[in-house]
Motif scaffolding. Structure first.
Motif, PDB file in Angstrom:
ATOM      1  N   TYR A 139     -40.108   1.456 -49.906  1.00 58.70           N
ATOM      2  CA  TYR A 139     -41.195   0.969 -48.934  1.00 58.70           C
ATOM      3  C   TYR A 139     -41.849   1.807 -48.405  1.00 58.70           C
ATOM      4  N   ASP A 140     -41.164   2.620 -47.629  1.00 57.33           N
ATOM      5  CA  ASP A 140     -41.847   3.711 -46.869  1.00 57.33           C
ATOM      6  C   ASP A 140     -42.733   4.660 -47.953  1.00 57.33           C
ATOM      7  N   LYS A 162     -47.446  -0.170 -56.777  1.00 56.13           N
ATOM      8  CA  LYS A 162     -47.736  -0.454 -55.514  1.00 56.13           C
ATOM      9  C   LYS A 162     -46.862  -1.693 -55.002  1.00 56.13           C
ATOM     10  N   LYS A 173     -46.174   2.867 -48.948  1.00 58.73           N
ATOM     11  CA  LYS A 173     -47.126   2.616 -48.146  1.00 58.73           C
ATOM     12  C   LYS A 173     -48.091   3.942 -48.126  1.00 58.73           C
ATOM     13  N   THR A 174     -47.449   5.084 -48.526  1.00 58.59           N
ATOM     14  CA  THR A 174     -48.475   6.440 -48.749  1.00 58.59           C
ATOM     15  C   THR A 174     -49.194   6.131 -49.913  1.00 58.59           C
TER      16      THR A 174
END
Ligand SMILES: [Zn+2]
Length: 212
Positions: free
Chosen positions: A205-206, A124, A209-210
């Motif tokens: 980064y994307d 994370k 986020k998941t």
């Protein structure tokens, strides 16, 4: 004459193994410092409990707990080392024993990489910028994380500073501190190489986020 070595007595024992946790993965869970303050043994849990006796390197790790950066300096040629070397590496110095010195918490980036993948415990926090930096004019470079920067803005030779965690969170390891850009540093303008890195890093980064 070899200096006399007395067996250290470990009297300041600090235990921070979490209660009711049997398996903590890779974690420092305690340490003990000798009565004379010169030696440290560290307890590391990694599937099972290890004790690392730091011996002549103890000052480095005790320094981290105190928020200080100790390196070594050769009394013959004057070379400085961080990570410290107990004996000088220059052949002409005939393995001279180095002296401990406190270093300025300032460094320059020698090289770096941007990690887009990691072990489970750090996923994370991706992307992670890892740098090898030269602290206070030393001849050796040390690896650690560089925070507070966009991954594409890192530059060779950029000035960075060492920032320590709050004292109660320190364990006498290199994770007690990290690098941040030095005060007043400004990133250079975007260029093709920086754009290339940005294109590679933005999907990380994307993806993070998941993560749940
Ligand atoms: Zn030397």
């Amino acid at each position: 004459m070899p200096e006399e070595i007395k067996k250290p007595k470990f009297t300041k024992i600090v235990d921070y193994r979490p209660k009711d946790v049997d398996e903590v993965g890779f974690k420092f869970v305690g340490h003990e410092i000798s009565e004379d303050g010169k030696y440290i043994n560290q307890k590391l849990h990694y599937d099972q409990l290890y004790t690392m006796r730091q011996g002549s390197n103890s000052k480095l790790f005790i320094g981290f707990i105190e928020g200080k950066i100790f390196g070594t300096k050769c009394p013959v040629c004057g070379d400085k080392f961080f990570p410290p070397r107990i004996n000088c590496w220059n052949l002409d110095c005939k393995a001279a024993k180095c002296d401990w010195i406190e270093l300025k918490p300032k460094a320059k980036v020698w090289t770096w990489t941007v990690a887009g993948w990691s072990g489970r415990s750090s996923l994370k926090r991706l992307p992670i910028v890892l740098v090898y930096a030269v602290v206070d004019g030393c001849k050796t470079a040390i690896a650690n994380e560089l925070l507070n920067i966009k991954p594409w803005d890192v530059d060779f030779d950029m000035p960075v500073k060492i920032v320590f965690k709050p004292k109660k969170e320190r364990t006498g390891s290199t994770s007690d501190w990290h690098f941040e850009p030095d005060d007043g540093w400004k990133p250079s303008p975007m260029n093709l190489e920086k754009e290339r890195i940005k294109t590679l890093v933005m999907p990380v980064y994307d993806w993070v986020k998941t993560l749940k």
